[in-house]
Scaffold this active site. Structure first.
Site, PDB file in Angstrom:
ATOM      1  N   LYS A 166       0.837  -0.955   0.026  1.00  0.00           N
ATOM      2  CA  LYS A 166      -0.158   0.034   0.046  1.00  0.00           C
ATOM      3  C   LYS A 166       0.662   1.330  -0.101  1.00  0.00           C
ATOM      4  CE  LYS A 166      -4.017  -2.263   0.143  1.00  0.00           C
ATOM      5  NZ  LYS A 166      -4.891  -1.963  -0.937  1.00  0.00           N
ATOM      6  N   ASP A 194      -0.231  -0.001  -4.590  1.00  0.00           N
ATOM      7  CA  ASP A 194      -1.646   0.344  -4.622  1.00  0.00           C
ATOM      8  C   ASP A 194      -2.059   1.633  -3.749  1.00  0.00           C
ATOM      9  OD1 ASP A 194      -4.397   0.526  -4.398  1.00  0.00           O
ATOM     10  OD2 ASP A 194      -4.518  -1.842  -3.667  1.00  0.00           O
ATOM     11  N   GLU A 220      -1.558   0.686  -8.917  1.00  0.00           N
ATOM     12  CA  GLU A 220      -3.120   0.514  -8.736  1.00  0.00           C
ATOM     13  C   GLU A 220      -3.884   1.613  -8.023  1.00  0.00           C
ATOM     14  OE1 GLU A 220      -3.888  -3.406  -7.546  1.00  0.00           O
ATOM     15  OE2 GLU A 220      -5.527  -2.866  -6.328  1.00  0.00           O
ATOM     16  N   GLU A 246     -11.764  -2.183  -9.095  1.00  0.00           N
ATOM     17  CA  GLU A 246     -12.428  -2.565  -8.203  1.00  0.00           C
ATOM     18  C   GLU A 246     -13.683  -2.228  -7.908  1.00  0.00           C
ATOM     19  OE1 GLU A 246      -8.793  -2.167  -5.351  1.00  0.00           O
ATOM     20  OE2 GLU A 246     -10.371  -2.066  -3.979  1.00  0.00           O
ATOM     21  N   ASP A 269     -13.736  -7.106  -9.580  1.00  0.00           N
ATOM     22  CA  ASP A 269     -13.851  -8.362  -8.359  1.00  0.00           C
ATOM     23  C   ASP A 269     -15.082  -8.924  -8.484  1.00  0.00           C
ATOM     24  OD1 ASP A 269     -14.674  -9.369  -5.818  1.00  0.00           O
ATOM     25  OD2 ASP A 269     -12.943  -8.160  -4.894  1.00  0.00           O
ATOM     26  N   HIS A 296      -9.544  -8.471  -9.242  1.00  0.00           N
ATOM     27  CA  HIS A 296      -9.131  -8.199  -7.625  1.00  0.00           C
ATOM     28  C   HIS A 296      -9.955  -9.074  -6.663  1.00  0.00           C
ATOM     29  CE1 HIS A 296     -11.014  -5.797  -3.913  1.00  0.00           C
ATOM     30  NE2 HIS A 296      -9.528  -5.321  -3.930  1.00  0.00           N
ATOM     31  N   GLU A 329      -4.655 -12.321  -6.371  1.00  0.00           N
ATOM     32  CA  GLU A 329      -4.501 -11.362  -5.124  1.00  0.00           C
ATOM     33  C   GLU A 329      -4.797 -12.281  -4.044  1.00  0.00           C
ATOM     34  OE1 GLU A 329      -6.835  -7.804  -5.106  1.00  0.00           O
ATOM     35  OE2 GLU A 329      -5.444  -7.154  -3.614  1.00  0.00           O
TER      36      GLU A 329
HETATM   37 CA    CA Z   1      -6.966  -2.439  -4.389  1.00  0.00          CA
END
Ligand code: CA
Ligand code: NI
Length: 377
Positions: A166, A194, A220, A246, A269, A296, A329
């Site tokens: 992240k 991300d 991302e 997502e 997703d 995702h 993921e």
């Molecule tokens: Ca994400």
């Protein structure tokens, strides 16, 4: 095989240590499963992405539209649910609710025909999927760079060949984090970043240009998902492949982003985009637009199983001897019920996950575990 009942199940765990993405602080894990019961005794399971309690409410509102229908009529049911909620529900919780129902119907269908879902969807291109570790959230109680490096080193030791961290915690911190992680993992581990839409366009351009020297596989959710024009501009003004999707639900949400050339990598997703029925249509869209599709995934082993069946049916693009397979993921954050609720916990071996090959989703719910992790009143 007529539907006789629809049940929702909340799962909850209070986190001992909260963790943070760019914009939110996770104090608990809370996920929501859908159970659909049929008159022949078969039961199907699905999972909804997103706000669990809102999903419960919407699934309850949709239940009268399901009772008495044939569970095998998956497309007609999808169309009826979507059209009845369309006026206010073209994305968000309406689609996440439909997703959980749709996955449960595919699970039922697989059990009815005694086939894994990927077989009913036309057959698998692959049944072993390379996975990437998703982690690297911020521990607000610790030094960012040091705690991050400790955590991701653990994923490499577990055998992961790819991982995602992240960012979105400020430019200087993020650059220091990315540099430290790349130095810690060496050149041969795939690394993704991300931002959870924690940057505006100008800062995202700066981050992308600086981060490129650390060999980043994709950038991302750099900016807020409404800013389709910013996504497009970002692709032109920094070198990293841009990923997102997502929150762009349904074929229409995904198609708008693809039409506007927002991303190099589209990330629907299956528990949010509209279930496997809609995810299959996204494969066609990604194919038509020549955009890489890397789903995702965020949830329990029900969501993961649905995601694995989706991965299995994504065609190699381009078709080649050494075609790349989209990485799966695999959330590594603390969640004690993620695998505890099924008899066949989904695991990886040296970063590879096998697609479940039993009927339907190929996983069996342990009801006592649902009770154990039900929210306490
Ligand atoms: Ca994400
Ligand atoms: Ni715990």
């Amino acid at each position: 095989m007529l539907i006789t009942a629809v049940h929702t199940h909340l799962l909850h765990h209070d986190l001992e240590k909260p963790f943070q993405s760019a914009f939110s602080t996770f104090h608990s894990r809370r996920h929501m499963l859908v159970e659909i019961v049929c008159d022949n005794g078969l039961i199907g399971w699905g999972e909804c992405l997103g706000p669990a309690d809102i999903n419960v409410a919407i699934v309850k509102m949709m239940t009268p539209l399901l009772i008495g229908k044939s569970a095998l009529d998956i497309e007609p049911i999808w169309n009826e649910l979507y059209s009845q909620f369309r006026d206010q529900g073209q994305r968000g919780a309406t689609l996440t609710a439909i997703s959980g129902i749709d996955i449960a119907l595919w699970d039922l269908s697989g059990k009815f025909y005694d086939q894994p879902i990927y077989q009913l969807l036309g057959g698998a291109y692959r049944t072993q999927i390379p996975a990437y570790a998703t982690g690297g959230f911020r521990d607000p109680s610790r030094d960012r760079v040091q705690s991050l490096v400790e955590e991701i080193t653990g994923y490499v030791e577990q055998g992961f060949k790819a991982l995602k961290i992240k960012i979105g915690f400020g430019m200087a911190t993020d650059i220091a984090s990315i540099k430290a992680v790349r130095e810690a993992i060496g050149p041969n581990i795939m690394l993704m970043i991300d931002a959870n839409h924690g940057y505006d366009l100008s800062d995202a351009i700066k981050i992308g240009n600086i981060a490129a020297q650390y060999d980043i596989e994709w950038f991302e959710e750099p900016v807020v998902p409404e800013a389709l024009n910013n996504y497009r501009e970002l692709r032109n003004r920094q070198p990293l492949p841009v990923a997102g999707g997502e929150t762009w639900h349904s074929r229409w949400g995904i198609n708008e982003a693809l039409k506007q050339q927002c991303v190099d990598i589209i990330q629907p997703d299956v528990c949010g985009v509209g279930g496997l029925t809609e995810a299959r249509k996204i494969i066609t869209l990604a194919d038509i637009h020549h955009v890489r599709l890397v789903p995702h995934v965020w949830g329990t082993n029900i969501a993961m199983a649905a995601g694995l069946h989706f991965h299995a049916i994504i065609p190699p693009a381009p078709n080649a001897h050494e075609a790349r397979s989209a990485h799966f993921e695999f959330d590594q954050t603390h969640n004690p019920f993620r695998s505890a609720i099924v008899e066949e916990p989904i695991t990886h071996h040296q970063g590879i996950i096998k697609v479940p090959n039993g009927p339907g989703l190929g996983v069996t719910i342990i009801r006592e575990k649902l009770a154990e992790f039900a929210p306490k009143p």
